[in-house]
Design a protein around this motif. Structure first.
Motif, PDB file in Angstrom:
ATOM      1  N   CYS A  70      42.770  39.161  46.008  1.00  0.00           N
ATOM      2  CA  CYS A  70      43.291  40.522  45.799  1.00  0.00           C
ATOM      3  C   CYS A  70      44.224  40.605  44.580  1.00  0.00           C
ATOM      4  O   CYS A  70      44.164  41.556  43.805  1.00  0.00           O
ATOM      5  CB  CYS A  70      44.033  41.004  47.049  1.00  0.00           C
ATOM      6  N   HIS A  94      34.310  43.337  44.990  1.00  0.00           N
ATOM      7  CA  HIS A  94      35.472  43.142  45.843  1.00  0.00           C
ATOM      8  C   HIS A  94      35.968  44.475  46.408  1.00  0.00           C
ATOM      9  O   HIS A  94      36.297  44.585  47.583  1.00  0.00           O
ATOM     10  CB  HIS A  94      36.599  42.457  45.062  1.00  0.00           C
ATOM     11  N   CYS A 137      37.132  45.509  50.319  1.00  0.00           N
ATOM     12  CA  CYS A 137      38.557  45.295  50.595  1.00  0.00           C
ATOM     13  C   CYS A 137      39.314  46.621  50.629  1.00  0.00           C
ATOM     14  O   CYS A 137      39.574  47.206  49.572  1.00  0.00           O
ATOM     15  CB  CYS A 137      39.163  44.372  49.540  1.00  0.00           C
ATOM     16  N   CYS A 192      42.689  46.763  48.410  1.00  0.00           N
ATOM     17  CA  CYS A 192      42.479  46.975  46.975  1.00  0.00           C
ATOM     18  C   CYS A 192      41.932  48.374  46.699  1.00  0.00           C
ATOM     19  O   CYS A 192      42.254  48.959  45.664  1.00  0.00           O
ATOM     20  CB  CYS A 192      41.548  45.906  46.407  1.00  0.00           C
TER      21      CYS A 192
HETATM   22 ZN    ZN Z   1      41.555  42.994  47.912  1.00  0.00          ZN
END
Ligand code: ZN
Lengths: 297, 210
Positions: A3, A29, A33, A36
């Motif tokens: 992250c 990603h 996530c 994020c």
């Molecule tokens: Zn992340």
């Protein structure tokens, strides 16, 4: 990608400078996530807000002041003494006008001397030894009257002339005399307080610098200073009064330096002037310019 | 001199960015400045026309005071004239002028070190005008006031990096040169500044609601 790494790359990703493969990893990603995702959305939102932040337009005062400063600087650069240029033009002008007869030439030159108007030095040198009889005296008196009228005309036209350049030229020619008459100086002080052009007002203050030992000049400049609106002219006035080390100006400087509505440069100049005036009379040439900057870039 | 300095500005993506000068003139900033240095003082007028608005924006955003902004722009151009002989053949005008602008701003902040950044009444008036518009615009106007207040509360180095990157559209490379640090450091600072701006922004919004 963890992250932290992802978030470190946000700024590059945002402006498109992240390499394609890293961009692909970042996008991958983001899809998986939530942390994020939130961070990215927040960053985007703040960026959008910042980009949409409007800026007020500067007022016309900025442009006006800048071009006044520029004109001033160009004149300084062109001719170390603008007076020299004016003098040569006026010499040519009067050479063409000058009468042929020696007597008239003498009277005319004397009239020029008396009126202090536009007199070139070599005309003044010539008649010095000539005897003056009664008829010549009458002639001179008559010419003097005419020249006074001309002088008033010059001032009047100065106030009315349409072009700034012409008015500046008139200021220069009037002031380009060994000893301008009190009425010339008075006229200049009047124009300095009434002319609409910053350049004209600035030229006058500049020209008056040579006469700052005259108390009438200092009084005129001092009374005009609080009413003057253009910072450049105000600073020039402050410099003139300071160069003359006129402590009468202190209360006015004091007031200017404290007035929140006054331009920052003017306030700074007033503060520096106060410091100079309060110095023991050691360094009369103490500079009013802002401190020099070290070499840049 | 390889590129016209303007090419160093990022291509603006928002309408507000359109005020960044566009390099359509045949004479580059650098050529103009070289002419000024050589004594053609009046050509500084062209550079003034290209740069005074971005510079004004820079100062207003940094100080939050439109009236101070004008004075500081004037000082920058005064210093350009005064130090024109120090402009170098291999110089880059946009870098130089922002370098001068940062120094002028630093001088300003040093002189007014203890005073908090006020929100200029002129700004408030602008917003009051906008407030008379339909509610969506009124909300946007309020947002602008909030954002300005938040910007004003950031430490100078964070505010500066945001103003330079987001509002003046300088490249990170160029900002790094100005701030005398690495490009990476600029990016880190910009990211932190954005995060901090967001926190302050929401904090002020909460205070207002409460
Ligand atoms: Zn992340």
């Amino acid at each position: 990608m963890n992250c932290q790494r992802v978030q470190d790359n946000f700024i590059d990703y945002q402006d498109g400078s992240l390499p394609a493969d890293e961009s692909a990893q970042l996008r991958a990603h983001l899809t998986s996530c939530p942390t994020c995702q939130r961070e990215w959305a927040a960053l985007q939102e703040m960026t959008r807000k910042l980009d949409a932040l409007p800026v007020a337009e500067p007022s016309p005062r900025l442009r006006e002041n800048f071009y006044a400063m520029l004109d001033h600087a160009q004149r300084d650069a062109d001719a170390p003494s603008p007076f020299a240029l004016a003098r040569s033009r006026i010499d040519r002008f009067f050479a063409a006008l000058l009468p042929e007869q020696p007597a008239m030439q003498f009277a005319f030159a004397l009239a020029l001397l008396v009126c202090g108007l536009l007199a070139g030095q070599h005309y003044l040198a010539r008649p010095a030894a000539a005897p003056v009889d009664d008829s010549a005296k009458r002639e001179v008196a008559e010419l003097r009257k005419q020249m006074d009228a001309v002088n008033q005309l010059v001032v009047a036209s100065l106030l009315q002339q349409k072009s700034t350049t012409e008015r500046i030229q008139a200021v220069l020619t009037t002031m380009d005399q060994k000893a301008p008459s009190p009425s010339d100086l008075h006229a200049m002080l009047t124009v300095m307080q009434t002319d609409s052009s910053i350049n004209v007002r600035l030229s006058i203050v500049d020209a008056l610098n040579q006469h700052s030992d005259d108390s009438i000049v200092r009084a005129g400049v001092l009374s005009a200073l609080p009413r003057e609106r253009a910072p450049l002219v105000q600073v020039a006035m402050i410099e003139l009064l300071t160069a003359a080390r006129d402590r009468v100006a202190e209360p006015v400087f004091e007031k200017l330096s404290r007035d929140e509505s006054v331009d920052l440069n003017v306030r700074a100049a007033a503060r520096r002037a106060l410091a100079v005036l309060r110095l023991p009379a050691a360094s009369p040439t103490a500079t009013l310019q802002p401190a020099a900057q070290p070499l840049l870039t | 001199m390889t590129l016209a300095p303007i090419a160093q500005f990022r291509v603006p993506s928002q309408p507000v960015a359109a005020r960044v000068p566009v390099a359509v003139e045949a004479t580059s900033d650098h050529e103009l400045m070289i002419a000024v240095r050589a004594g053609e003082i009046r050509r500084l007028g062209d550079l003034f026309e290209r740069y005074h608005q971005p510079l004004y924006g820079f100062f207003v955003r940094l100080t939050n005071q439109p009236s101070v902004g004008e004075d500081l722009v004037q000082i920058v151009f005064y210093r350009i004239l005064k130090y024109r002989h120090t402009y170098r053949d291999e110089g880059k005008f946009s870098a130089w002028i922002y370098h001068l602008a940062r120094k002028v701003a630093a001088d300003h902040f040093r002189k007014h070190a203890s005073t908090p950044i006020p929100t200029d009444p002129v700004d408030m008036l602008d917003q009051a005008d906008a407030g008379a518009q339909p509610s969506e615009q009124a909300a946007a106007a309020e947002d602008v006031v909030l954002l300005r207040a938040a910007l004003a509360r950031l430490p100078l180095e964070h505010r500066e990096v945001l103003v330079l990157s987001r509002l003046q559209h300088l490249e990170h490379k160029e900002i790094a040169r100005l701030l005398d640090c690495s490009v990476g450091a600029v990016k880190v600072r910009a990211h932190r500044a954005l995060k901090e701006l967001r926190e302050v922004y929401f904090k002020i919004r909460k205070e207002k609601v409460a």
